[in-house]
Design a protein around this motif. Structure first.
Motif, PDB file in Angstrom:
ATOM      1  N   VAL A  94       6.107   6.957  -0.378  1.00 31.67           N
ATOM      2  CA  VAL A  94       5.129   7.459   0.576  1.00 31.67           C
ATOM      3  C   VAL A  94       4.580   6.385   1.430  1.00 31.67           C
ATOM      4  CG1 VAL A  94       3.179   7.709  -1.032  1.00 31.67           C
ATOM      5  CG2 VAL A  94       3.210   9.078   0.817  1.00 31.67           C
ATOM      6  N   CYS A  95       4.182   6.791   2.709  1.00 32.51           N
ATOM      7  CA  CYS A  95       3.800   5.566   3.278  1.00 32.51           C
ATOM      8  C   CYS A  95       2.727   6.114   4.774  1.00 32.51           C
ATOM      9  CB  CYS A  95       4.772   4.895   4.325  1.00 32.51           C
ATOM     10  SG  CYS A  95       4.203   3.756   5.431  1.00 32.51           S
ATOM     11  N   GLY A  96       1.617   5.906   4.653  1.00 38.34           N
ATOM     12  CA  GLY A  96       0.793   6.245   5.539  1.00 38.34           C
ATOM     13  C   GLY A  96      -0.272   5.275   6.355  1.00 38.34           C
ATOM     14  N   PHE A  97      -1.054   5.622   7.175  1.00 41.76           N
ATOM     15  CA  PHE A  97      -1.941   4.745   7.864  1.00 41.76           C
ATOM     16  C   PHE A  97      -3.162   5.352   8.250  1.00 41.76           C
ATOM     17  CE2 PHE A  97       1.309   6.119  10.784  1.00 41.76           C
ATOM     18  CZ  PHE A  97       0.739   6.776  11.898  1.00 41.76           C
ATOM     19  N   PRO A  98      -4.271   4.622   8.434  1.00 41.24           N
ATOM     20  CA  PRO A  98      -5.462   4.994   9.010  1.00 41.24           C
ATOM     21  C   PRO A  98      -5.558   5.606  10.336  1.00 41.24           C
ATOM     22  CG  PRO A  98      -5.920   2.899   8.102  1.00 41.24           C
ATOM     23  CD  PRO A  98      -4.289   3.135   8.215  1.00 41.24           C
TER      24      PRO A  98
ATOM     25  N   MET B 221       1.620  -3.208   8.251  1.00 41.20           N
ATOM     26  CA  MET B 221       0.877  -2.097   7.829  1.00 41.20           C
ATOM     27  C   MET B 221      -0.045  -2.076   6.569  1.00 41.20           C
ATOM     28  SD  MET B 221       3.583   0.949   9.493  1.00 41.20           S
ATOM     29  CE  MET B 221       2.642   2.283   8.387  1.00 41.20           C
ATOM     30  N   GLY B 222       0.925  -2.678   5.727  1.00 39.29           N
ATOM     31  CA  GLY B 222       0.118  -2.454   4.247  1.00 39.29           C
ATOM     32  C   GLY B 222      -1.179  -3.562   4.191  1.00 39.29           C
ATOM     33  N   HIS B 223      -0.936  -4.615   5.068  1.00 39.61           N
ATOM     34  CA  HIS B 223      -2.019  -5.662   5.260  1.00 39.61           C
ATOM     35  C   HIS B 223      -3.174  -4.976   6.009  1.00 39.61           C
ATOM     36  CE1 HIS B 223       0.036  -8.824   3.524  1.00 39.61           C
ATOM     37  NE2 HIS B 223       0.912  -8.849   4.529  1.00 39.61           N
ATOM     38  N   TYR B 224      -3.071  -3.823   6.719  1.00 34.24           N
ATOM     39  CA  TYR B 224      -4.405  -3.351   7.364  1.00 34.24           C
ATOM     40  C   TYR B 224      -4.651  -2.055   7.152  1.00 34.24           C
ATOM     41  CZ  TYR B 224      -3.453  -7.736   9.747  1.00 34.24           C
ATOM     42  OH  TYR B 224      -3.441  -9.167   9.979  1.00 34.24           O
TER      43      TYR B 224
ATOM     44  N   LEU C  31      18.457   2.553  14.280  1.00 39.31           N
ATOM     45  CA  LEU C  31      17.282   2.403  15.547  1.00 39.31           C
ATOM     46  C   LEU C  31      15.946   3.334  15.086  1.00 39.31           C
ATOM     47  CD1 LEU C  31      16.609   1.504  18.151  1.00 39.31           C
ATOM     48  CD2 LEU C  31      17.638   3.379  19.181  1.00 39.31           C
ATOM     49  N   ASP C  32      16.207   4.383  14.164  1.00 34.44           N
ATOM     50  CA  ASP C  32      15.143   5.371  13.868  1.00 34.44           C
ATOM     51  C   ASP C  32      14.511   4.909  12.882  1.00 34.44           C
ATOM     52  OD1 ASP C  32      15.701   6.976  16.010  1.00 34.44           O
ATOM     53  OD2 ASP C  32      17.149   8.419  15.058  1.00 34.44           O
ATOM     54  N   VAL C  33      14.974   3.831  12.147  1.00 34.14           N
ATOM     55  CA  VAL C  33      14.400   3.673  10.567  1.00 34.14           C
ATOM     56  C   VAL C  33      12.933   2.846  11.056  1.00 34.14           C
ATOM     57  CG1 VAL C  33      14.564   2.064   8.475  1.00 34.14           C
ATOM     58  CG2 VAL C  33      16.385   3.615   9.373  1.00 34.14           C
ATOM     59  N   VAL C  34      11.921   3.163  10.213  1.00 29.06           N
ATOM     60  CA  VAL C  34      10.521   2.252  10.404  1.00 29.06           C
ATOM     61  C   VAL C  34      11.038   1.228   9.596  1.00 29.06           C
ATOM     62  CG1 VAL C  34       8.267   2.080   9.682  1.00 29.06           C
ATOM     63  CG2 VAL C  34       9.112   4.455  10.464  1.00 29.06           C
ATOM     64  N   PRO C  35      10.960  -0.196  10.486  1.00 30.55           N
ATOM     65  CA  PRO C  35      11.546  -1.264   9.706  1.00 30.55           C
ATOM     66  C   PRO C  35      10.550  -2.001   8.603  1.00 30.55           C
ATOM     67  CG  PRO C  35      10.791  -1.651  11.946  1.00 30.55           C
ATOM     68  CD  PRO C  35      10.725  -0.281  11.653  1.00 30.55           C
ATOM     69  N   ALA C  36      11.227  -2.644   7.757  1.00 31.99           N
ATOM     70  CA  ALA C  36      10.561  -3.325   6.427  1.00 31.99           C
ATOM     71  C   ALA C  36       9.482  -4.258   7.035  1.00 31.99           C
ATOM     72  CB  ALA C  36      11.574  -4.010   5.719  1.00 31.99           C
ATOM     73  N   GLY C  37       9.471  -5.013   8.050  1.00 26.13           N
ATOM     74  CA  GLY C  37       8.540  -5.872   8.801  1.00 26.13           C
ATOM     75  C   GLY C  37       7.248  -4.981   8.766  1.00 26.13           C
ATOM     76  N   LEU C  38       7.443  -4.037   9.633  1.00 19.79           N
ATOM     77  CA  LEU C  38       6.508  -3.163  10.323  1.00 19.79           C
ATOM     78  C   LEU C  38       5.626  -2.478   9.068  1.00 19.79           C
ATOM     79  CD1 LEU C  38       4.780  -2.058  12.348  1.00 19.79           C
ATOM     80  CD2 LEU C  38       6.520  -0.175  12.515  1.00 19.79           C
ATOM     81  N   MET C  39       6.241  -2.033   8.067  1.00 24.48           N
ATOM     82  CA  MET C  39       5.665  -1.239   6.914  1.00 24.48           C
ATOM     83  C   MET C  39       4.970  -2.485   6.133  1.00 24.48           C
ATOM     84  SD  MET C  39       8.578   1.204   5.447  1.00 24.48           S
ATOM     85  CE  MET C  39       7.404   1.793   4.130  1.00 24.48           C
TER      86      MET C  39
END
Length: 275
Positions: A63-67, A43-46, A32-40
């Motif tokens: 590493v993963c981050g967003f604007p 995010m990569g598209h935007y 439940l706490d994992v950032v899911p693959a679909g969301l990641m």
């Protein structure tokens, strides 16, 4: 371990599924706490930056981050950095952060922030000495009560570092010029630390805070908070609450974290007057 690793941008669900597995392996997250693959992937598209370090086909870390927005200038929020335990200590985390910096600068963004546990000396050393961050923001219980065994059920208090990518300080950090010599400098200390018979560190209440104009001061923290957390959860909570009170007050009084020192069982933040 293979002699070298490569870093590349992540794309596709196979890559993102590997990130899911690493989150569970590194932090002990329940699903439940994992950032899911679909969301990641979305995010990569935007505008998100997702990059991985690989030994052959095996992902060693990512590493993963967003604007981010809502401040005076655009910034990038680095949400996750994880390296599999078997590859830790090989410089992978540092390499991923510099790869992230290059990608963020290519987007025309100059600032990155994230959060880290102020009682984790290893992370403080990476963020402040190796990357050149400063910090004057303390956030209380950012993620609530975590299910990760690494957090021990403590409040998830975090420091928020400010990484100004085009600054001279960060350029010096990239050259390795910010790493301090071994030892704890002879500076005024905002707290004292004693060691129990079992070797665990104990701290008292913070000393009265000086005017920031009088020079740098130190705030001491455990060098191995995970060991303390595993052996005495009550003492770990005491450290959490006392360091929270002290660092919040120091920031309110005009200090910022600008250095970190370690030697043996001792570790200390170096705080200066914020510009």
């Amino acid at each position: 371990m293979p002699p070298s690793f490569s870093i590349r941008d992540l794309a596709g669900m196979d890559d993102m599924k590997m990130c899911e597995a690493i989150q569970q392996e590194v932090w002990g997250f329940i699903e439940l706490d994992v950032v899911p693959a679909g969301l990641m992937a979305v995010m990569g598209h935007y505008g998100a930056v997702t990059a991985g370090a690989f030994f052959g086909e095996r992902m060693a870390g990512f590493v993963c981050g967003f604007p981010g927005g809502g401040e005076a200038e655009p910034f990038h929020h680095s949400h996750m950095l994880a390296v599999r335990p078997e590859y830790q200590g090989a410089g992978i985390g540092l390499a991923l952060k510099w790869a992230q910096a290059d990608r963020v600068l290519a987007q025309g963004v100059r600032r990155v922030n994230w959060t880290f546990d102020p009682l984790q000396a290893r992370n403080a050393h990476l963020n402040i000495n190796h990357l050149g961050c400063v910090s004057s923001v303390y956030r209380l219980n950012v993620y609530g009560n975590s299910n990760s065994p690494l957090h021990g059920g403590l409040p998830t208090d975090r420091l928020e570092p400010d990484w100004q990518l085009d600054s001279e300080r960060v350029a010096r950090a990239r050259r390795g010029a910010l790493i301090p010599p071994p030892g704890i400098p002879d500076l005024p200390r905002a707290n004292a630390v004693a060691f129990r018979e079992d070797g665990l560190p104990v701290t008292g209440d913070a000393a009265p805070v000086r005017d920031p104009g009088e020079g740098d001061i130190l705030y001491l923290v455990p060098d191995d908070f995970n060991d303390l957390l595993n052996k005495d959860i009550g003492l770990a909570m005491d450290w959490r609450l006392k360091s929270r009170g002290a660092l919040v007050e120091l920031f309110e009084r005009g200090y910022e974290v600008a250095g970190f020192h370690r030697e043996g069982r001792d570790a200390a933040y170096r705080l200066r007057r914020a510009p």
